[in-house]
Design a protein around this motif. Sequence first.
Motif, PDB file in Angstrom:
ATOM      1  N   HIS A 101     -82.096  42.971 -42.675  1.00  0.00           N
ATOM      2  CA  HIS A 101     -82.006  44.112 -41.759  1.00  0.00           C
ATOM      3  C   HIS A 101     -80.601  44.459 -41.281  1.00  0.00           C
ATOM      4  CE1 HIS A 101     -86.315  44.333 -41.617  1.00  0.00           C
ATOM      5  NE2 HIS A 101     -86.382  43.055 -41.285  1.00  0.00           N
ATOM      6  N   LEU A 102     -79.655  43.536 -41.442  1.00  0.00           N
ATOM      7  CA  LEU A 102     -78.313  43.788 -40.911  1.00  0.00           C
ATOM      8  C   LEU A 102     -77.247  43.974 -41.995  1.00  0.00           C
ATOM      9  CD1 LEU A 102     -78.269  41.314 -37.903  1.00  0.00           C
ATOM     10  CD2 LEU A 102     -78.825  43.751 -37.907  1.00  0.00           C
ATOM     11  N   SER A 103     -77.601  43.761 -43.235  1.00  0.00           N
ATOM     12  CA  SER A 103     -76.619  43.963 -44.303  1.00  0.00           C
ATOM     13  C   SER A 103     -76.313  45.452 -44.429  1.00  0.00           C
ATOM     14  CB  SER A 103     -77.149  43.427 -45.629  1.00  0.00           C
ATOM     15  OG  SER A 103     -77.255  42.026 -45.560  1.00  0.00           O
ATOM     16  N   PRO A 104     -75.035  45.766 -44.633  1.00  0.00           N
ATOM     17  CA  PRO A 104     -74.677  47.190 -44.763  1.00  0.00           C
ATOM     18  C   PRO A 104     -75.293  47.832 -45.987  1.00  0.00           C
ATOM     19  CG  PRO A 104     -72.707  45.755 -44.757  1.00  0.00           C
ATOM     20  CD  PRO A 104     -73.906  44.885 -44.688  1.00  0.00           C
ATOM     21  N   ARG A 141     -71.500  49.176 -37.235  1.00  0.00           N
ATOM     22  CA  ARG A 141     -72.260  48.117 -37.913  1.00  0.00           C
ATOM     23  C   ARG A 141     -73.577  47.903 -37.199  1.00  0.00           C
ATOM     24  NH1 ARG A 141     -68.123  43.252 -38.979  1.00  0.00           N
ATOM     25  NH2 ARG A 141     -68.610  43.348 -41.186  1.00  0.00           N
ATOM     26  N   PRO A 142     -74.604  47.524 -37.941  1.00  0.00           N
ATOM     27  CA  PRO A 142     -75.896  47.258 -37.299  1.00  0.00           C
ATOM     28  C   PRO A 142     -75.822  46.000 -36.440  1.00  0.00           C
ATOM     29  CG  PRO A 142     -75.982  46.693 -39.621  1.00  0.00           C
ATOM     30  CD  PRO A 142     -74.648  47.338 -39.383  1.00  0.00           C
ATOM     31  N   ARG A 143     -76.616  45.988 -35.385  1.00  0.00           N
ATOM     32  CA  ARG A 143     -76.653  44.855 -34.454  1.00  0.00           C
ATOM     33  C   ARG A 143     -78.069  44.287 -34.400  1.00  0.00           C
ATOM     34  NH1 ARG A 143     -74.542  49.043 -32.462  1.00  0.00           N
ATOM     35  NH2 ARG A 143     -76.265  49.485 -31.087  1.00  0.00           N
ATOM     36  N   GLY A 144     -78.126  42.993 -34.192  1.00  0.00           N
ATOM     37  CA  GLY A 144     -79.400  42.319 -34.001  1.00  0.00           C
ATOM     38  C   GLY A 144     -79.282  41.378 -32.828  1.00  0.00           C
ATOM     39  N   THR A 145     -80.415  40.908 -32.368  1.00  0.00           N
ATOM     40  CA  THR A 145     -80.412  39.943 -31.276  1.00  0.00           C
ATOM     41  C   THR A 145     -81.269  38.745 -31.657  1.00  0.00           C
ATOM     42  OG1 THR A 145     -82.304  41.011 -30.205  1.00  0.00           O
ATOM     43  CG2 THR A 145     -80.111  41.641 -29.424  1.00  0.00           C
ATOM     44  N   ILE A 146     -80.983  37.669 -30.973  1.00  0.00           N
ATOM     45  CA  ILE A 146     -81.836  36.492 -31.011  1.00  0.00           C
ATOM     46  C   ILE A 146     -82.040  36.108 -29.557  1.00  0.00           C
ATOM     47  CG2 ILE A 146     -79.871  34.928 -31.291  1.00  0.00           C
ATOM     48  CD1 ILE A 146     -81.762  33.105 -32.896  1.00  0.00           C
ATOM     49  N   GLY A 147     -83.264  35.881 -29.185  1.00  0.00           N
ATOM     50  CA  GLY A 147     -83.558  35.523 -27.811  1.00  0.00           C
ATOM     51  C   GLY A 147     -84.408  34.276 -27.773  1.00  0.00           C
ATOM     52  N   LEU A 148     -84.069  33.388 -26.872  1.00  0.00           N
ATOM     53  CA  LEU A 148     -84.811  32.146 -26.714  1.00  0.00           C
ATOM     54  C   LEU A 148     -85.430  32.110 -25.335  1.00  0.00           C
ATOM     55  CD1 LEU A 148     -82.202  31.598 -28.621  1.00  0.00           C
ATOM     56  CD2 LEU A 148     -82.945  29.252 -28.449  1.00  0.00           C
ATOM     57  N   SER A 149     -86.703  31.797 -25.272  1.00  0.00           N
ATOM     58  CA  SER A 149     -87.428  31.639 -24.016  1.00  0.00           C
ATOM     59  C   SER A 149     -87.347  32.919 -23.189  1.00  0.00           C
ATOM     60  CB  SER A 149     -86.907  30.414 -23.270  1.00  0.00           C
ATOM     61  OG  SER A 149     -87.776  30.049 -22.227  1.00  0.00           O
ATOM     62  N   SER A 150     -86.810  32.852 -21.990  1.00  0.00           N
ATOM     63  CA  SER A 150     -86.702  34.061 -21.160  1.00  0.00           C
ATOM     64  C   SER A 150     -85.812  35.101 -21.824  1.00  0.00           C
ATOM     65  CB  SER A 150     -86.149  33.714 -19.776  1.00  0.00           C
ATOM     66  OG  SER A 150     -87.043  32.872 -19.088  1.00  0.00           O
ATOM     67  N   SER A 199     -87.723  48.181 -33.456  1.00  0.00           N
ATOM     68  CA  SER A 199     -87.021  47.662 -34.616  1.00  0.00           C
ATOM     69  C   SER A 199     -87.835  46.477 -35.124  1.00  0.00           C
ATOM     70  CB  SER A 199     -85.630  47.192 -34.187  1.00  0.00           C
ATOM     71  OG  SER A 199     -84.907  48.267 -33.642  1.00  0.00           O
ATOM     72  N   PRO A 200     -87.575  46.039 -36.359  1.00  0.00           N
ATOM     73  CA  PRO A 200     -88.307  44.867 -36.859  1.00  0.00           C
ATOM     74  C   PRO A 200     -88.088  43.652 -35.952  1.00  0.00           C
ATOM     75  CG  PRO A 200     -87.138  45.953 -38.628  1.00  0.00           C
ATOM     76  CD  PRO A 200     -86.693  46.599 -37.358  1.00  0.00           C
ATOM     77  N   VAL A 201     -89.169  42.956 -35.716  1.00  0.00           N
ATOM     78  CA  VAL A 201     -89.169  41.802 -34.816  1.00  0.00           C
ATOM     79  C   VAL A 201     -89.851  40.636 -35.515  1.00  0.00           C
ATOM     80  CG1 VAL A 201     -90.177  40.909 -32.677  1.00  0.00           C
ATOM     81  CG2 VAL A 201     -89.214  43.210 -32.731  1.00  0.00           C
ATOM     82  N   LEU A 202     -89.310  39.454 -35.334  1.00  0.00           N
ATOM     83  CA  LEU A 202     -89.947  38.237 -35.810  1.00  0.00           C
ATOM     84  C   LEU A 202     -90.119  37.316 -34.608  1.00  0.00           C
ATOM     85  CD1 LEU A 202     -90.984  36.281 -37.966  1.00  0.00           C
ATOM     86  CD2 LEU A 202     -88.606  35.564 -38.328  1.00  0.00           C
ATOM     87  N   VAL A 203     -91.352  36.957 -34.325  1.00  0.00           N
ATOM     88  CA  VAL A 203     -91.655  36.064 -33.207  1.00  0.00           C
ATOM     89  C   VAL A 203     -91.942  34.683 -33.783  1.00  0.00           C
ATOM     90  CG1 VAL A 203     -93.211  35.611 -31.266  1.00  0.00           C
ATOM     91  CG2 VAL A 203     -92.556  37.970 -31.813  1.00  0.00           C
ATOM     92  N   ALA A 258     -85.252  45.441 -28.635  1.00  0.00           N
ATOM     93  CA  ALA A 258     -85.768  45.861 -29.942  1.00  0.00           C
ATOM     94  C   ALA A 258     -86.832  46.941 -29.808  1.00  0.00           C
ATOM     95  CB  ALA A 258     -86.330  44.661 -30.695  1.00  0.00           C
ATOM     96  N   THR A 259     -87.666  46.840 -28.793  1.00  0.00           N
ATOM     97  CA  THR A 259     -88.731  47.841 -28.647  1.00  0.00           C
ATOM     98  C   THR A 259     -88.182  49.206 -28.275  1.00  0.00           C
ATOM     99  OG1 THR A 259     -89.171  47.361 -26.308  1.00  0.00           O
ATOM    100  CG2 THR A 259     -90.451  46.121 -27.946  1.00  0.00           C
ATOM    101  N   THR A 260     -86.959  49.249 -27.778  1.00  0.00           N
ATOM    102  CA  THR A 260     -86.346  50.524 -27.424  1.00  0.00           C
ATOM    103  C   THR A 260     -85.308  50.956 -28.461  1.00  0.00           C
ATOM    104  OG1 THR A 260     -84.754  49.369 -26.009  1.00  0.00           O
ATOM    105  CG2 THR A 260     -86.748  50.224 -24.954  1.00  0.00           C
ATOM    106  N   GLY A 261     -85.244  50.238 -29.585  1.00  0.00           N
ATOM    107  CA  GLY A 261     -84.361  50.618 -30.675  1.00  0.00           C
ATOM    108  C   GLY A 261     -82.881  50.369 -30.421  1.00  0.00           C
ATOM    109  N   ARG A 262     -82.548  49.564 -29.434  1.00  0.00           N
ATOM    110  CA  ARG A 262     -81.134  49.280 -29.132  1.00  0.00           C
ATOM    111  C   ARG A 262     -80.487  48.365 -30.163  1.00  0.00           C
ATOM    112  NH1 ARG A 262     -78.603  51.737 -24.564  1.00  0.00           N
ATOM    113  NH2 ARG A 262     -80.280  52.395 -23.207  1.00  0.00           N
ATOM    114  N   VAL A 263     -81.303  47.631 -30.901  1.00  0.00           N
ATOM    115  CA  VAL A 263     -80.819  46.755 -31.960  1.00  0.00           C
ATOM    116  C   VAL A 263     -81.645  47.018 -33.209  1.00  0.00           C
ATOM    117  CG1 VAL A 263     -79.955  44.946 -30.412  1.00  0.00           C
ATOM    118  CG2 VAL A 263     -82.321  44.862 -31.205  1.00  0.00           C
ATOM    119  N   ARG A 264     -81.111  46.647 -34.354  1.00  0.00           N
ATOM    120  CA  ARG A 264     -81.820  46.914 -35.601  1.00  0.00           C
ATOM    121  C   ARG A 264     -82.898  45.867 -35.891  1.00  0.00           C
ATOM    122  NH1 ARG A 264     -78.815  48.595 -40.937  1.00  0.00           N
ATOM    123  NH2 ARG A 264     -78.314  50.364 -39.610  1.00  0.00           N
ATOM    124  N   THR A 265     -82.714  44.656 -35.404  1.00  0.00           N
ATOM    125  CA  THR A 265     -83.701  43.601 -35.620  1.00  0.00           C
ATOM    126  C   THR A 265     -83.603  42.587 -34.494  1.00  0.00           C
ATOM    127  OG1 THR A 265     -84.583  42.014 -37.240  1.00  0.00           O
ATOM    128  CG2 THR A 265     -82.192  42.168 -37.058  1.00  0.00           C
TER     129      THR A 265
END
Length: 164
Positions: free
Chosen positions: A161-164, A46-55, A100-104, A64-71
């Motif tokens: 980005h994460l829907s199959p 399954r595709p993986r994504g991350t959410i990161g807050l602050s640090s 990978s696609p990123v939203l800031v 995401a910049t290394t393609g380890r997650v899909r979004t």
Amino acid sequence: MPALLDADGITAQTRRDAFTRCAQPLYQDLADSLTQLSQQPQVAGRPRGTIGLSSGGYFALWLATTGRVRTENCYYGVLSGAGTDQNLRRFAAVLERHSSPVLVLHGDKDNALPAALALQLAQPLQIYAGAGHRFERETGAANQAAADDAWQRSLAGWQQHLSP
């Protein structure tokens, strides 16, 4: 927040170390964790994504910049590495070509990373007027509006980005 950092023994030097001397091992721990997660039957294939807050936004964006997650959704990320990379060199060269696609998502009153610095990134970037750092945990109408909108944008991005 400074009291919490002090109570845990996290100093300004400790924060700088996290983004310099210790950055690669921290990143590798996160990457290895994603590898382990991807091997679990509930998420294998399954595709993986991350959410990161602050640090955390810094390290999630790096994944995401290394393609380890899909979004990746970066909430008010300290993308300058707590001031150790004011030119955003780690991200600026790779965001459009390799990531990978990123939203800031960032407040224009963020004192941890000025919005003008975040604007240097050529990625989808939502700047919230009147919102500060930690906008989803702070009071005030601008922070609440930013938090509500950011959550809806996050859900829409994950659906896209994460829907199959």
